[in-house]
Design an enzyme around this catalytic site. Structure first.
Site, PDB file in Angstrom:
ATOM      1  CG  ASP A  56      -1.821   1.152   1.358  1.00 10.77           C
ATOM      2  OD1 ASP A  56      -1.732   2.072   0.528  1.00 10.77           O
ATOM      3  OD2 ASP A  56      -2.641   1.146   2.286  1.00 10.77           O
ATOM      4  CD  GLU A 249      -9.159   6.808   9.283  1.00 13.99           C
ATOM      5  OE1 GLU A 249      -8.719   5.752   8.776  1.00 13.99           O
ATOM      6  OE2 GLU A 249      -8.722   7.942   9.004  1.00 13.99           O
TER       7      GLU A 249
END
Length: 335
Positions: A56, A249
Protein backbone atom coordinates in the site's frame (compact mmCIF):
# COMPACT_ATOMS: atom_id res chain seq x y z
CA UNK A 1 -1.54 16.81 16.81
CA UNK A 2 0.66 17.28 19.87
CA UNK A 3 0.29 15.32 23.09
CA UNK A 4 -3.06 16.06 24.73
CA UNK A 5 -3.57 15.49 28.46
CA UNK A 6 -7.25 15.43 29.52
CA UNK A 7 -7.97 17.09 32.85
CA UNK A 8 -8.40 14.74 35.83
CA UNK A 9 -7.97 11.69 33.62
CA UNK A 10 -8.87 8.33 35.18
CA UNK A 11 -8.31 5.12 33.14
CA UNK A 12 -10.58 3.22 35.60
CA UNK A 13 -8.80 -0.07 34.91
CA UNK A 14 -5.33 -1.14 36.03
CA UNK A 15 -2.70 -2.02 33.43
CA UNK A 16 -3.32 -5.75 33.94
CA UNK A 17 -7.09 -5.31 33.79
CA UNK A 18 -6.59 -3.30 30.62
CA UNK A 19 -4.57 -6.13 29.08
CA UNK A 20 -7.37 -8.54 29.88
CA UNK A 21 -9.93 -6.17 28.35
CA UNK A 22 -7.83 -5.77 25.18
CA UNK A 23 -7.76 -9.54 24.65
CA UNK A 24 -11.50 -9.79 25.28
CA UNK A 25 -12.32 -7.03 22.78
CA UNK A 26 -10.03 -8.41 20.10
CA UNK A 27 -11.22 -12.01 20.46
CA UNK A 28 -14.90 -11.06 20.55
CA UNK A 29 -14.87 -8.48 17.76
CA UNK A 30 -13.14 -10.63 15.17
CA UNK A 31 -15.57 -13.49 15.80
CA UNK A 32 -18.52 -11.12 15.35
CA UNK A 33 -16.96 -9.56 12.25
CA UNK A 34 -16.41 -12.96 10.64
CA UNK A 35 -19.92 -14.15 11.43
CA UNK A 36 -21.83 -11.03 10.41
CA UNK A 37 -19.83 -10.41 7.21
CA UNK A 38 -19.28 -14.06 6.14
CA UNK A 39 -15.49 -13.71 6.37
CA UNK A 40 -12.93 -16.48 6.92
CA UNK A 41 -9.82 -15.94 9.02
CA UNK A 42 -6.61 -16.37 6.99
CA UNK A 43 -2.89 -15.78 7.53
CA UNK A 44 -1.20 -12.72 6.05
CA UNK A 45 2.38 -11.61 5.36
CA UNK A 46 4.38 -9.07 7.34
CA UNK A 47 6.34 -8.09 4.22
CA UNK A 48 6.06 -8.38 0.43
CA UNK A 49 8.43 -8.10 -2.54
CA UNK A 50 8.78 -4.54 -3.73
CA UNK A 51 8.55 -5.59 -7.38
CA UNK A 52 5.10 -7.16 -6.87
CA UNK A 53 3.35 -3.79 -6.49
CA UNK A 54 1.31 -5.27 -3.63
CA UNK A 55 2.35 -2.84 -0.90
CA UNK A 56 0.00 0.00 0.00
CA UNK A 57 1.53 3.32 -1.06
CA UNK A 58 -0.71 5.28 1.34
CA UNK A 59 -0.30 8.96 0.42
CA UNK A 60 2.71 8.25 -1.76
CA UNK A 61 5.31 9.93 0.47
CA UNK A 62 5.69 7.46 3.34
CA UNK A 63 8.86 5.36 3.25
CA UNK A 64 8.36 1.61 3.74
CA UNK A 65 10.82 -0.29 5.92
CA UNK A 66 13.01 -2.19 3.45
CA UNK A 67 15.51 -5.05 3.71
CA UNK A 68 17.06 -7.80 1.62
CA UNK A 69 16.97 -11.58 2.07
CA UNK A 70 20.00 -13.75 1.43
CA UNK A 71 17.72 -16.44 0.05
CA UNK A 72 16.14 -14.12 -2.55
CA UNK A 73 19.06 -12.25 -4.17
CA UNK A 74 18.37 -9.10 -6.16
CA UNK A 75 14.96 -8.48 -4.55
CA UNK A 76 13.99 -5.83 -1.99
CA UNK A 77 11.44 -6.70 0.69
CA UNK A 78 9.06 -4.11 2.14
CA UNK A 79 7.24 -4.31 5.47
CA UNK A 80 3.59 -3.76 4.54
CA UNK A 81 1.87 -0.43 5.13
CA UNK A 82 -1.42 -2.28 4.81
CA UNK A 83 -2.77 -5.30 2.94
CA UNK A 84 -5.19 -3.39 0.71
CA UNK A 85 -4.00 -4.98 -2.54
CA UNK A 86 -2.65 -8.25 -1.15
CA UNK A 87 -6.13 -9.25 0.09
CA UNK A 88 -7.68 -8.95 -3.34
CA UNK A 89 -4.96 -11.12 -4.79
CA UNK A 90 -5.54 -13.67 -1.99
CA UNK A 91 -9.27 -13.85 -2.77
CA UNK A 92 -8.33 -14.65 -6.38
CA UNK A 93 -5.66 -17.20 -5.48
CA UNK A 94 -7.84 -18.99 -2.90
CA UNK A 95 -10.95 -19.19 -5.08
CA UNK A 96 -13.38 -17.06 -3.03
CA UNK A 97 -16.78 -16.48 -4.66
CA UNK A 98 -19.21 -13.49 -4.54
CA UNK A 99 -20.58 -13.09 -1.01
CA UNK A 100 -17.49 -14.74 0.52
CA UNK A 101 -14.57 -12.93 2.10
CA UNK A 102 -11.59 -13.00 4.42
CA UNK A 103 -10.19 -11.16 7.40
CA UNK A 104 -6.72 -11.22 8.89
CA UNK A 105 -4.51 -9.56 11.46
CA UNK A 106 -2.43 -6.89 9.76
CA UNK A 107 0.71 -5.63 11.49
CA UNK A 108 2.68 -2.78 9.93
CA UNK A 109 5.49 -0.35 10.64
CA UNK A 110 4.99 3.26 9.51
CA UNK A 111 8.33 4.92 10.13
CA UNK A 112 7.23 8.43 9.07
CA UNK A 113 4.17 8.62 11.35
CA UNK A 114 3.96 11.54 13.77
CA UNK A 115 3.70 10.18 17.30
CA UNK A 116 0.83 11.55 19.40
CA UNK A 117 -2.31 10.39 21.22
CA UNK A 118 -3.73 8.72 18.11
CA UNK A 119 -0.73 7.82 15.97
CA UNK A 120 1.91 5.16 16.48
CA UNK A 121 4.71 3.83 14.26
CA UNK A 122 3.15 0.39 14.82
CA UNK A 123 -0.19 -0.29 13.13
CA UNK A 124 -2.44 -3.19 14.05
CA UNK A 125 -5.76 -3.69 12.34
CA UNK A 126 -8.20 -6.24 11.05
CA UNK A 127 -7.86 -6.15 7.29
CA UNK A 128 -10.90 -7.60 5.53
CA UNK A 129 -11.95 -8.09 1.92
CA UNK A 130 -15.05 -9.58 0.29
CA UNK A 131 -15.89 -10.61 -3.28
CA UNK A 132 -18.83 -8.81 -4.86
CA UNK A 133 -20.37 -8.81 -8.34
CA UNK A 134 -19.95 -5.97 -10.83
CA UNK A 135 -23.61 -5.06 -10.24
CA UNK A 136 -22.87 -4.59 -6.53
CA UNK A 137 -20.24 -1.93 -7.22
CA UNK A 138 -22.53 0.88 -6.05
CA UNK A 139 -23.14 3.26 -3.18
CA UNK A 140 -25.96 1.17 -1.70
CA UNK A 141 -23.60 -1.81 -1.24
CA UNK A 142 -21.08 0.48 0.44
CA UNK A 143 -23.63 2.00 2.82
CA UNK A 144 -25.18 -1.33 3.78
CA UNK A 145 -21.74 -2.73 4.59
CA UNK A 146 -20.91 0.32 6.71
CA UNK A 147 -24.16 -0.16 8.65
CA UNK A 148 -23.21 -3.77 9.42
CA UNK A 149 -19.78 -2.74 10.74
CA UNK A 150 -21.33 0.04 12.82
CA UNK A 151 -23.82 -2.47 14.26
CA UNK A 152 -20.96 -4.79 15.26
CA UNK A 153 -19.07 -1.94 16.97
CA UNK A 154 -22.25 -0.83 18.76
CA UNK A 155 -22.85 -4.41 19.91
CA UNK A 156 -19.29 -4.45 21.29
CA UNK A 157 -20.21 -1.52 23.53
CA UNK A 158 -22.78 -3.75 25.25
CA UNK A 159 -20.34 -6.68 25.44
CA UNK A 160 -17.68 -4.51 27.10
CA UNK A 161 -20.24 -2.91 29.43
CA UNK A 162 -21.21 -6.36 30.70
CA UNK A 163 -17.62 -7.12 31.79
CA UNK A 164 -16.24 -3.62 32.47
CA UNK A 165 -19.22 -1.34 33.24
CA UNK A 166 -17.00 1.22 34.98
CA UNK A 167 -14.79 1.69 31.92
CA UNK A 168 -16.93 1.45 28.78
CA UNK A 169 -17.63 4.44 26.53
CA UNK A 170 -21.23 5.10 25.42
CA UNK A 171 -21.48 5.23 21.64
CA UNK A 172 -24.11 6.94 19.44
CA UNK A 173 -27.07 4.92 18.23
CA UNK A 174 -26.76 5.78 14.53
CA UNK A 175 -24.19 6.60 11.85
CA UNK A 176 -24.59 9.61 9.53
CA UNK A 177 -23.51 9.54 5.85
CA UNK A 178 -22.01 12.58 4.10
CA UNK A 179 -19.69 13.08 1.12
CA UNK A 180 -16.46 15.05 1.25
CA UNK A 181 -17.92 17.60 -1.23
CA UNK A 182 -21.05 18.05 0.87
CA UNK A 183 -18.80 18.58 3.87
CA UNK A 184 -16.71 21.18 2.06
CA UNK A 185 -19.88 22.97 0.97
CA UNK A 186 -21.10 22.92 4.58
CA UNK A 187 -17.86 24.29 6.07
CA UNK A 188 -16.01 26.06 3.19
CA UNK A 189 -13.76 28.09 5.50
CA UNK A 190 -12.55 25.15 7.61
CA UNK A 191 -9.64 22.81 6.90
CA UNK A 192 -10.45 19.16 6.07
CA UNK A 193 -9.64 18.01 9.64
CA UNK A 194 -11.68 20.86 11.12
CA UNK A 195 -14.60 19.84 8.92
CA UNK A 196 -14.32 16.24 10.10
CA UNK A 197 -14.31 17.39 13.72
CA UNK A 198 -17.31 19.70 13.24
CA UNK A 199 -19.56 17.12 11.54
CA UNK A 200 -18.55 14.26 13.84
CA UNK A 201 -19.07 16.34 16.99
CA UNK A 202 -22.56 17.18 15.76
CA UNK A 203 -23.63 13.63 14.92
CA UNK A 204 -21.42 11.39 17.11
CA UNK A 205 -20.55 8.97 14.32
CA UNK A 206 -20.09 9.73 10.62
CA UNK A 207 -19.17 7.85 7.46
CA UNK A 208 -17.35 10.39 5.29
CA UNK A 209 -17.58 9.27 1.65
CA UNK A 210 -15.73 9.94 -1.62
CA UNK A 211 -12.17 10.62 -0.49
CA UNK A 212 -9.23 11.01 -2.87
CA UNK A 213 -10.45 13.01 -5.86
CA UNK A 214 -10.27 16.80 -6.11
CA UNK A 215 -13.18 18.77 -4.63
CA UNK A 216 -14.69 22.03 -5.81
CA UNK A 217 -11.87 23.86 -4.04
CA UNK A 218 -9.38 22.15 -6.34
CA UNK A 219 -7.87 20.00 -3.58
CA UNK A 220 -8.79 16.50 -2.33
CA UNK A 221 -10.21 16.13 1.17
CA UNK A 222 -7.38 13.73 1.95
CA UNK A 223 -4.86 11.65 0.06
CA UNK A 224 -5.71 8.12 -1.05
CA UNK A 225 -3.59 5.70 -3.06
CA UNK A 226 -5.00 5.50 -6.61
CA UNK A 227 -4.84 1.72 -7.00
CA UNK A 228 -7.14 0.14 -4.43
CA UNK A 229 -10.19 2.21 -3.36
CA UNK A 230 -12.52 3.64 -5.97
CA UNK A 231 -12.49 7.32 -4.92
CA UNK A 232 -16.21 7.56 -5.68
CA UNK A 233 -17.09 4.52 -3.53
CA UNK A 234 -14.98 4.77 -0.37
CA UNK A 235 -14.93 6.48 3.00
CA UNK A 236 -13.90 6.63 6.67
CA UNK A 237 -15.86 5.71 9.80
CA UNK A 238 -15.36 8.48 12.38
CA UNK A 239 -16.45 8.62 16.04
CA UNK A 240 -16.45 11.76 18.17
CA UNK A 241 -13.92 11.41 20.98
CA UNK A 242 -14.33 13.79 23.90
CA UNK A 243 -10.98 13.14 25.59
CA UNK A 244 -9.12 14.56 22.59
CA UNK A 245 -11.88 16.85 21.30
CA UNK A 246 -11.59 15.39 17.81
CA UNK A 247 -12.92 12.80 15.38
CA UNK A 248 -11.41 9.33 15.85
CA UNK A 249 -11.05 7.30 12.65
CA UNK A 250 -11.83 3.65 13.31
CA UNK A 251 -11.96 2.35 9.76
CA UNK A 252 -11.02 3.29 6.20
CA UNK A 253 -12.81 1.20 3.59
CA UNK A 254 -14.37 1.11 0.18
CA UNK A 255 -15.34 -0.70 -2.98
CA UNK A 256 -12.13 -1.39 -4.86
CA UNK A 257 -11.17 -0.07 -8.28
CA UNK A 258 -12.26 -1.80 -11.45
CA UNK A 259 -10.33 -1.51 -14.70
CA UNK A 260 -11.81 1.88 -15.61
CA UNK A 261 -11.40 3.46 -12.17
CA UNK A 262 -7.81 2.21 -11.88
CA UNK A 263 -6.78 3.72 -15.23
CA UNK A 264 -8.50 7.01 -14.41
CA UNK A 265 -7.04 7.33 -10.92
CA UNK A 266 -3.51 6.36 -11.95
CA UNK A 267 -3.68 9.10 -14.58
CA UNK A 268 -4.94 11.69 -12.08
CA UNK A 269 -2.24 10.71 -9.57
CA UNK A 270 0.54 10.74 -12.16
CA UNK A 271 1.28 7.07 -11.44
CA UNK A 272 0.61 5.45 -14.80
CA UNK A 273 3.98 3.69 -14.59
CA UNK A 274 2.34 1.32 -12.08
CA UNK A 275 0.38 -0.26 -14.93
CA UNK A 276 3.48 -2.34 -15.63
CA UNK A 277 3.48 -3.97 -12.16
CA UNK A 278 2.15 -7.58 -11.93
CA UNK A 279 -0.82 -6.76 -9.69
CA UNK A 280 -1.94 -3.84 -11.81
CA UNK A 281 -1.59 -5.80 -15.06
CA UNK A 282 -3.85 -8.53 -13.65
CA UNK A 283 -6.44 -5.99 -12.57
CA UNK A 284 -6.44 -4.16 -15.92
CA UNK A 285 -6.78 -7.51 -17.70
CA UNK A 286 -9.89 -8.37 -15.67
CA UNK A 287 -8.22 -11.28 -13.89
CA UNK A 288 -9.04 -10.19 -10.32
CA UNK A 289 -12.46 -10.32 -8.64
CA UNK A 290 -14.48 -7.21 -7.84
CA UNK A 291 -14.23 -6.59 -4.12
CA UNK A 292 -15.09 -4.38 -1.17
CA UNK A 293 -12.77 -4.16 1.80
CA UNK A 294 -11.08 -2.10 4.46
CA UNK A 295 -9.16 -1.97 7.68
CA UNK A 296 -10.47 -1.64 11.24
CA UNK A 297 -7.95 -0.43 13.79
CA UNK A 298 -7.56 -2.94 16.62
CA UNK A 299 -5.90 -0.56 19.08
CA UNK A 300 -8.13 2.29 17.95
CA UNK A 301 -11.22 0.17 18.67
CA UNK A 302 -9.89 -0.76 22.13
CA UNK A 303 -9.09 2.90 22.75
CA UNK A 304 -12.65 3.89 21.76
CA UNK A 305 -14.51 1.21 23.72
CA UNK A 306 -12.38 1.63 26.86
CA UNK A 307 -12.42 5.44 26.54
CA UNK A 308 -8.64 5.84 26.67
CA UNK A 309 -6.77 9.07 26.02
CA UNK A 310 -3.71 7.57 24.29
CA UNK A 311 -3.33 4.67 21.87
CA UNK A 312 -0.22 3.64 23.82
CA UNK A 313 -2.49 2.59 26.71
CA UNK A 314 -3.79 -0.28 24.57
CA UNK A 315 -0.76 -0.98 22.36
CA UNK A 316 2.90 -1.77 23.04
CA UNK A 317 5.01 0.53 20.87
CA UNK A 318 7.85 3.07 20.90
CA UNK A 319 7.27 6.52 22.38
CA UNK A 320 9.63 9.43 23.14
CA UNK A 321 10.90 9.44 26.75
CA UNK A 322 9.42 12.88 27.39
CA UNK A 323 5.99 11.68 26.24
CA UNK A 324 6.18 8.65 28.54
CA UNK A 325 7.16 10.82 31.52
CA UNK A 326 4.43 13.39 30.86
CA UNK A 327 1.79 10.69 30.41
CA UNK A 328 2.77 8.85 33.60
CA UNK A 329 2.54 12.09 35.59
CA UNK A 330 -1.06 12.39 34.40
CA UNK A 331 -2.28 8.84 35.03
CA UNK A 332 -1.79 7.71 31.42
CA UNK A 333 0.20 4.46 31.49
CA UNK A 334 1.78 3.61 28.14
CA UNK A 335 2.45 -0.08 27.51
Amino acid sequence: MELIIPQNYDPRLSVRETQEAIKYIRDTFQKELGKEMNLERISAPLFVERSSGLNDNLNGVERPVQFDLSGVPGETMEVVHSLAKWKRMALHEYGFQPGEGLYTNMNAIRRDEDLDNLHSCYVDQWDWEKVITREERNENTLKETVKIIFKIIKHMEHEVWYKYPQAVKTLPDDITFITSQELEDLYPKLSPKERENAITKEHGCVFLMKIGDKLGSGKPHDGRAPDYDDWQLNGDILFWFEHLNCALEISSMGIRVDETALSDQLRKAGCEDRKALPYHRMLLNGELPYTIGGGIGQSRLCMLLLDRAHVGEVQASIWPDEMRKECRKNNIFLL
